[in-house]
Design a protein around this motif. Structure first.
Motif, PDB file in Angstrom:
ATOM      1  N   MET A   1      81.486  15.210  59.545  1.00 23.14           N
ATOM      2  CA  MET A   1      80.416  16.172  59.361  1.00 23.14           C
ATOM      3  C   MET A   1      80.498  16.753  57.944  1.00 23.14           C
ATOM      4  N   LYS A   2      79.355  16.863  57.296  1.00 23.68           N
ATOM      5  CA  LYS A   2      79.323  17.335  55.920  1.00 23.68           C
ATOM      6  C   LYS A   2      78.974  18.816  55.866  1.00 23.68           C
ATOM      7  N   ASN A   3      79.753  19.548  55.078  1.00 22.22           N
ATOM      8  CA  ASN A   3      79.383  20.936  54.824  1.00 22.22           C
ATOM      9  C   ASN A   3      78.469  20.969  53.596  1.00 22.22           C
ATOM     10  N   LYS A   4      77.922  22.141  53.316  1.00 19.93           N
ATOM     11  CA  LYS A   4      76.951  22.250  52.219  1.00 19.93           C
ATOM     12  C   LYS A   4      77.577  21.900  50.868  1.00 19.93           C
ATOM     13  N   ALA A   5      78.795  22.374  50.615  1.00 20.78           N
ATOM     14  CA  ALA A   5      79.464  22.078  49.341  1.00 20.78           C
ATOM     15  C   ALA A   5      79.700  20.573  49.190  1.00 20.78           C
ATOM     16  N   GLN A   6      80.097  19.928  50.280  1.00 22.13           N
ATOM     17  CA  GLN A   6      80.325  18.483  50.221  1.00 22.13           C
ATOM     18  C   GLN A   6      79.011  17.744  49.983  1.00 22.13           C
ATOM     19  N   GLN A   7      77.931  18.188  50.626  1.00 25.35           N
ATOM     20  CA  GLN A   7      76.638  17.535  50.427  1.00 25.35           C
ATOM     21  C   GLN A   7      76.175  17.683  48.975  1.00 25.35           C
ATOM     22  N   ILE A   8      76.433  18.843  48.375  1.00 24.24           N
ATOM     23  CA  ILE A   8      76.086  19.052  46.966  1.00 24.24           C
ATOM     24  C   ILE A   8      76.852  18.065  46.094  1.00 24.24           C
ATOM     25  N   ARG A   9      78.138  17.890  46.378  1.00 23.61           N
ATOM     26  CA  ARG A   9      78.955  16.941  45.595  1.00 23.61           C
ATOM     27  C   ARG A   9      78.480  15.499  45.791  1.00 23.61           C
ATOM     28  N   GLU A  32      87.710  15.863  42.745  1.00 22.35           N
ATOM     29  CA  GLU A  32      87.550  17.274  43.116  1.00 22.35           C
ATOM     30  C   GLU A  32      87.371  17.408  44.625  1.00 22.35           C
ATOM     31  N   MET A  33      86.591  16.499  45.225  1.00 23.06           N
ATOM     32  CA  MET A  33      86.423  16.513  46.681  1.00 23.06           C
ATOM     33  C   MET A  33      87.776  16.329  47.368  1.00 23.06           C
ATOM     34  N   LEU A  34      88.570  15.432  46.838  1.00 25.77           N
ATOM     35  CA  LEU A  34      89.884  15.153  47.407  1.00 25.77           C
ATOM     36  C   LEU A  34      90.799  16.369  47.290  1.00 25.77           C
ATOM     37  N   MET A  35      90.810  16.983  46.113  1.00 26.98           N
ATOM     38  CA  MET A  35      91.683  18.135  45.870  1.00 26.98           C
ATOM     39  C   MET A  35      91.288  19.334  46.740  1.00 26.98           C
ATOM     40  N   GLU A  36      89.993  19.455  47.017  1.00 21.25           N
ATOM     41  CA  GLU A  36      89.511  20.576  47.813  1.00 21.25           C
ATOM     42  C   GLU A  36      89.557  20.292  49.311  1.00 21.25           C
ATOM     43  N   LEU A  42      86.564   9.771  52.638  1.00 22.16           N
ATOM     44  CA  LEU A  42      85.346   9.557  51.861  1.00 22.16           C
ATOM     45  C   LEU A  42      85.616   9.759  50.372  1.00 22.16           C
ATOM     46  N   ALA A  43      86.351  10.800  50.021  1.00 26.18           N
ATOM     47  CA  ALA A  43      86.650  11.088  48.614  1.00 26.18           C
ATOM     48  C   ALA A  43      87.394   9.919  47.969  1.00 26.18           C
ATOM     49  N   LYS A  44      88.361   9.352  48.669  1.00 21.21           N
ATOM     50  CA  LYS A  44      89.100   8.203  48.130  1.00 21.21           C
ATOM     51  C   LYS A  44      88.190   6.989  47.976  1.00 21.21           C
ATOM     52  N   CYS A  45      87.312   6.786  48.927  1.00 21.25           N
ATOM     53  CA  CYS A  45      86.386   5.654  48.877  1.00 21.25           C
ATOM     54  C   CYS A  45      85.437   5.787  47.682  1.00 21.25           C
ATOM     55  N   LEU A  46      84.913   6.990  47.463  1.00 22.63           N
ATOM     56  CA  LEU A  46      84.012   7.212  46.330  1.00 22.63           C
ATOM     57  C   LEU A  46      84.753   7.079  45.005  1.00 22.63           C
TER      58      LEU A  46
END
Length: 117
Positions: A1-9, A32-36, A42-46
């Motif tokens: 599930m995506k939160n708003k901050a993740q969707q913005i990223r 940054e997604m990974l660190m947060e 998903l962050a690793k894949c991107l």
């Protein structure tokens, strides 16, 4: 599930990837997604996708080939990939064919699209 901050990223990643073709900045967005702590898989894949395209852009084929395999494996492990997975796989297949059979041609950029799910 995506939160708003993740969707913005994710939107920021897609815009930077598609319009600017700035794969280094895309890599930083995913890091940054990974660190947060935003969806680490998903962050690793991107991060891998942006590194893969950076290698293709620089025509570093050994790195490209390794990252291509890694990315496809990571993609298979994600349930909620935000982009059109089938379209992306098809574009990667075309890119892979170009890399293996027509190296003189400029690398055709991949375009990410959002899925409706």
């Amino acid at each position: 599930m995506k939160n708003k901050a993740q969707q913005i990223r994710i939107n920021q990643y897609m815009e930077t990837f598609n319009d600017k073709r700035d794969y280094v900045t895309c890599h930083h967005i995913s890091r940054e997604m990974l660190m947060e702590g935003d969806n680490k898989v998903l962050a690793k894949c991107l991060a891998t996708l942006s590194a893969l395209m950076e290698q293709a852009d620089k025509k570093k084929w050994a790195g490209y080939n390794k990252l291509h395999k890694t990315f496809l494996k990571q993609l298979d492990e994600i349930d909620d990939f935000p982009f059109d997975e089938e379209d992306l796989k098809m574009q990667l297949q075309h890119l892979d064919e170009q890399v293996n059979y027509n190296l003189e041609e400029p690398v055709k950029p991949i375009q990410l699209t959002i899925t409706d799910s």
